[in-house]
Motif scaffolding. Structure first.
Motif, short mmCIF file in Angstrom:
data_model
loop_
_atom_site.label_atom_id
_atom_site.label_comp_id
_atom_site.label_asym_id
_atom_site.label_seq_id
_atom_site.Cartn_x
_atom_site.Cartn_y
_atom_site.Cartn_z
N ARG A 180 41.92 0.62 -25.28
CA ARG A 180 42.88 -0.44 -25.05
C ARG A 180 44.17 0.08 -24.43
NH1 ARG A 180 44.02 -4.82 -29.45
NH2 ARG A 180 41.98 -4.04 -29.96
N SER A 267 34.55 4.42 -24.06
CA SER A 267 34.41 3.32 -23.11
C SER A 267 35.71 2.52 -23.04
CB SER A 267 33.23 2.44 -23.49
OG SER A 267 33.03 1.45 -22.53
N ALA A 268 35.62 1.30 -22.58
CA ALA A 268 36.80 0.44 -22.53
C ALA A 268 36.34 -0.95 -22.88
CB ALA A 268 37.42 0.46 -21.13
N GLY A 269 37.22 -1.75 -23.44
CA GLY A 269 36.82 -3.10 -23.86
C GLY A 269 36.25 -3.88 -22.70
N PHE B 15 37.00 1.41 -33.68
CA PHE B 15 37.84 2.03 -32.65
C PHE B 15 39.19 2.30 -33.27
CE2 PHE B 15 35.07 -0.54 -29.80
CZ PHE B 15 34.58 0.50 -29.03
N ALA B 33 35.07 -3.16 -34.57
CA ALA B 33 34.50 -3.96 -33.49
C ALA B 33 33.12 -4.48 -33.85
CB ALA B 33 34.44 -3.14 -32.21
N PRO B 52 32.32 -15.40 -29.67
CA PRO B 52 33.59 -15.57 -28.94
C PRO B 52 34.12 -14.26 -28.38
CG PRO B 52 33.92 -15.78 -31.31
CD PRO B 52 32.45 -15.67 -31.10
N ASN B 53 35.16 -14.31 -27.59
CA ASN B 53 35.77 -13.11 -27.01
C ASN B 53 36.14 -12.13 -28.12
OD1 ASN B 53 37.32 -15.21 -24.65
ND2 ASN B 53 35.80 -13.68 -24.18
N GLY B 54 35.82 -10.88 -27.88
CA GLY B 54 36.20 -9.85 -28.86
C GLY B 54 35.30 -9.78 -30.08
N ALA B 55 34.17 -10.50 -30.05
CA ALA B 55 33.28 -10.55 -31.21
C ALA B 55 32.57 -9.22 -31.46
CB ALA B 55 32.26 -11.66 -31.04
N GLY B 56 32.40 -8.45 -30.40
CA GLY B 56 31.70 -7.17 -30.55
C GLY B 56 30.39 -7.11 -29.78
N LYS B 57 30.18 -8.04 -28.88
CA LYS B 57 28.92 -8.09 -28.12
C LYS B 57 28.77 -6.87 -27.21
CE LYS B 57 30.05 -11.95 -26.12
NZ LYS B 57 31.38 -12.20 -26.72
N SER B 58 29.78 -6.65 -26.37
CA SER B 58 29.68 -5.52 -25.43
C SER B 58 29.58 -4.21 -26.19
CB SER B 58 30.90 -5.49 -24.51
OG SER B 58 30.95 -6.67 -23.75
N THR B 59 30.32 -4.09 -27.27
CA THR B 59 30.28 -2.86 -28.06
C THR B 59 28.87 -2.63 -28.59
OG1 THR B 59 32.58 -3.24 -28.67
CG2 THR B 59 31.36 -1.65 -29.99
N GLN B 99 30.68 -7.31 -15.42
CA GLN B 99 32.09 -7.12 -15.08
C GLN B 99 32.38 -5.78 -14.44
OE1 GLN B 99 34.89 -8.76 -17.60
NE2 GLN B 99 33.50 -9.33 -19.23
N HIS B 209 28.69 -16.16 -21.84
CA HIS B 209 29.54 -17.24 -22.34
C HIS B 209 29.06 -18.55 -21.75
CE1 HIS B 209 32.39 -14.88 -24.56
NE2 HIS B 209 32.48 -14.04 -23.56
N1 LIG Z 1 37.04 1.08 -25.89
C1 LIG Z 1 37.67 0.37 -26.80
N2 LIG Z 1 38.76 0.85 -27.42
C2 LIG Z 1 39.40 0.13 -28.35
N3 LIG Z 1 39.05 -1.10 -28.75
C3 LIG Z 1 37.98 -1.64 -28.16
C4 LIG Z 1 37.24 -0.95 -27.16
N4 LIG Z 1 36.22 -1.73 -26.76
C5 LIG Z 1 36.32 -2.85 -27.48
N5 LIG Z 1 37.37 -2.82 -28.33
C6 LIG Z 1 37.77 -3.87 -29.29
O1 LIG Z 1 36.63 -4.18 -30.07
C7 LIG Z 1 36.48 -5.57 -30.24
C8 LIG Z 1 35.14 -6.02 -29.69
O2 LIG Z 1 35.16 -5.90 -28.28
P1 LIG Z 1 33.91 -6.23 -27.35
O3 LIG Z 1 34.24 -5.79 -25.99
O4 LIG Z 1 32.67 -5.67 -27.97
O5 LIG Z 1 33.86 -7.82 -27.45
P2 LIG Z 1 32.92 -8.86 -26.71
O6 LIG Z 1 32.19 -9.61 -27.76
O7 LIG Z 1 32.11 -8.20 -25.67
O8 LIG Z 1 34.00 -9.83 -26.05
P3 LIG Z 1 34.01 -10.59 -24.63
O9 LIG Z 1 33.25 -11.85 -24.83
O10 LIG Z 1 35.46 -10.86 -24.41
O11 LIG Z 1 33.41 -9.69 -23.62
C9 LIG Z 1 37.69 -6.19 -29.58
O12 LIG Z 1 38.65 -6.40 -30.58
C10 LIG Z 1 38.14 -5.15 -28.60
O13 LIG Z 1 39.52 -5.21 -28.40
#
Ligand SMILES: Nc1ncnc2c1ncn2[C@@H]1O[C@H](COP(=O)(O)OP(=O)(O)OP(=O)(O)O)[C@@H](O)[C@H]1O
Ligand SMILES: [Mg+2]
Lengths: 270, 330
Positions: A180, A267-269, B15, B33, B52-59, B99, B209
């Motif tokens: 972040r 990685s990155a968010g 994180f 996350a 929703p955004n920030g749920a942790g999907k990408s992680t 993205q 989404h």
């Molecule tokens: N590399 C990182 N460093 C620090 N925090 C992170 C990192 N990647 C994700 N996060 C945090 O972890 C949480 C989950 O993020 P993630 O990207 O998995 O969400 P998401 O479900 O994919 O959201 P979106 O729908 O917006 O893509 C968020 O609070 C985000 O800020």
């Protein structure tokens, strides 16, 4: 062994594709190469200016210093040609581009290295070669097969040492960049250096890696041997043959540290 | 017991982030996350992974594909632990981050494909065949020779999708594959994925989404919020479960406090407009309308039918959240 050959073939394939892409902009490519040549040549001019006033520096004549300089400049130029894209690593780690390298079936270091070959970096090699030619012409070297071998080996060995040190030190980015904050730094143009944890590698270790090893093993000891010069510092002469060992050790260390470092990638968010 | 193709157990990812709290001060905070996920995916499924955004999907996707090392928990993808057997796994999966650009930025698309073919050691015949199929299905021909940086978003995503599939992966991980695409391009990508699933048995896990993606592609969905699984089951079951809650939208002659009618509950008001949710199994729309008109002067009425979108919106907003643990819909 087959893997190594196949990896090399892939490297060449990627590099060829990149060169083709760069040649599309022929004019700018030529200008950049020439520019690179002159910028690095200025370094050498500085040395010439110093020697214009002083005939010898710590017991080294102008031509002897030129040899020293040429060896390290060439090693550095080859290093830059092969792994110069490591400069981008902190950005790739910060903005998550590195993700892509982790989902492909090749080593990450291989992919970083092969990702961005820039031919303009050849300009630096040309400059190093010119200085080397100057030194060899002016110096009255008593050539033996062993001395010739030492000179021929000094360049690849030194290049391996430089590359290893670069990889070793750049690995820090995997620990320091947190997604972040990093993303912010990226967007707002914040300075990466400001976040560098100075204590991650001990200070003496950094000095040793950053100055002592390269200067001593890459150029100093090989030059002493080629010139058949007594060591002004009086160090054991066995050190003059230590460069390959140093290269192997730093390369192994770099490989291990890189491996551990990648596991810390955040990685990155997104 | 045989193993599922993807198995996730007690998966967590923390994180540590540092925030500036002053000129020189920094505070460290831990973000959970992903916070204890357990699920499995069988071969041949298409699973929608939403939240929703920030749920942790990408992680989650990054841990499944070997990009991130989990903080805790166990993952097995095709029998492999992703971060331990990264390169081996990479040959068997295809990954797309909508993205991010993964192709070589300044190389023509076709050159990127050529390089990937060698990187993945795809045989010449296989490659030619696959490329021909993708060229046709994704209509790549007009921009095959264009450097990636000059492609439009939709063209690039189609290129990336091809890149992710040239090596015949068993599993596709797609993180927002339709983001930013126009309707036609979305349609094309969906058709393509369905075909890959039907004809080649490719297992797909996709985040999005765009709930239309889910409706069109996935029979099963996983819903995640704050790093925890809140629903795991069939899409239809989810609709059945929350679907009976229909909504009557009434426009009153003048603004009024939330109406009180038997069998209905006002879930939102906006000036003279009120949204009354009701359970279609317990009270008919006609009876509810009668009850409403009995207590207030009504100018207009509309009935909102349950659709996945509103169901999911309710779940995200916490209204339909189960008290404990994920709901299993099937
Ligand atoms: N590399 C990182 N460093 C620090 N925090 C992170 C990192 N990647 C994700 N996060 C945090 O972890 C949480 C989950 O993020 P993630 O990207 O998995 O969400 P998401 O479900 O994919 O959201 P979106 O729908 O917006 O893509 C968020 O609070 C985000 O800020
Ligand atoms: Mg995401």
């Amino acid at each position: 062994m087959g893997d190594l050959r196949e990896g090399a073939a892939l490297y060449l394939r990627i590099t060829a594709a990149r060169i083709r892409a760069q040649l599309q902009y022929r004019a700018s490519f030529a200008l950049e190469t020439v520019g690179m040549f002159f910028v690095t040549f200025l370094d050498f001019v500085v040395i010439l200016i110093i020697f214009a006033n002083v005939p010898a520096l710590a017991g080294w004549s102008r031509a002897e210093v030129a040899l020293l300089y040429a060896i390290s400049a060439l090693c550095f130029a080859f290093t830059d040609l092969v792994v110069g894209q490591l400069d981008w690593l902190s950005e790739w780690v910060r903005n998550g581009t590195f993700d892509g390298m982790l989902v492909r079936p090749r080593g990450t270091l291989f992919q970083v290295i092969s990702s961005d070959f820039q031919i303009r970096r050849v300009g630096k090699i040309v400059q190093g070669l010119l200085v080397l030619v100057y030194a060899l012409v002016v110096l009255d070297i008593q050539w033996t097969p062993a001395r010739a071998l030492m000179l021929a080996a000094a360049i690849p060995v030194g290049t391996v040492i430089f590359i290893s040190i670069w990889v070793l030190t750049i690995s820090i980015v995997f620990w320091t960049v947190d997604g972040r904050e990093a993303a912010n730094a990226f967007t707002y143009g914040g300075s990466f250096l400001a976040q560098f944890p100075i204590n991650l590698y001990d200070r003496w270790l950094r000095r040793f890696l950053g100055y002592v090893v390269p200067i001593a093993f890459v150029a100093y000891f090989p030059s002493l041997y080629i010139l058949d010069k007594p060591d002004p510092l009086g160090l054991p002469s066995i050190l003059q043959f230590a460069a390959p060992v140093v290269a192997v050790v730093t390369a192994i260390a770099a490989g291990l540290v890189w491996r551990v470092a990648v596991r810390h990638y955040q990685s990155a968010g997104g | 017991m045989t193993m599922a193709l993807i198995e996730v157990e007690g998966l967590r990812k923390d994180f540590t982030v540092t925030r500036k709290t002053g000129v020189l001060r920094r505070a460290r905070a831990v973000v959970h996350a992903v916070d204890g996920l357990t699920f499995s995916v069988e071969r041949g499924e298409i699973v929608g992974y939403i939240g929703p955004n920030g749920a942790g999907k990408s992680t989650t996707v990054k841990m499944l594909t070997g990009i991130l090392v989990p903080t805790a928990g166990r993952i097995s993808v095709g029998g492999l632990v992703p971060t331990d057997r990264r390169t081996e796994l990479a040959r068997r999966i295809g990954v797309l981050f909508g993205q991010r650009v993964q192709l070589w930025w300044d190389l023509p698309l076709i050159e990127s494909f050529e390089l990937l073919r060698h990187m993945y050691r795809v045989g010449a015949d296989r490659y030619r065949e696959n490329l021909a199929t993708f060229r046709e299905l994704l209509e790549l021909d007009p921009f095959l020779g264009t450097p990636v940086r000059q492609l439009s978003l939709g063209q690039r995503v189609r290129g990336e999708l091809t890149a992710a599939m040239l090596h015949d992966p068993e599993i596709l991980f797609l993180d927002e594959p339709t983001i930013g695409l126009d309707i036609v391009a979305k349609q094309r990508v969906r058709e393509f994925l369905l075909r890959a699933n039907r004809e080649h048995g490719v297992t797909v896990l996709l985040t999005t989404h765009d709930l239309a993606d889910i409706e069109r592609l996935a029979r099963r969905i996983l819903i995640i919020d704050h790093g925890r699984l809140i629903y795991d089951g069939e899409l239809e079951a989810l609709k059945r479960r929350f679907g009976p809650r229909r909504v009557l939208v009434v426009d009153l002659v003048e603004p009024a406090p939330p109406l009180r009618v038997d069998g209905g509950e006002v879930v939102r008001t906006d000036g003279p407009r009120q949204w009354i949710a009701f359970d279609g199994d317990r009270i008919t729309a006609a009876a509810l309308i009668a009850a409403v008109t009995a207590v207030a002067a009504v100018r207009d009425l509309t009935l909102e039918e349950p659709e996945i979108e509103s169901v999911v919106r309710e779940i995200y907003a916490g209204r339909a959240r189960p008290e404990a643990g994920p709901i299993r819909g099937s």
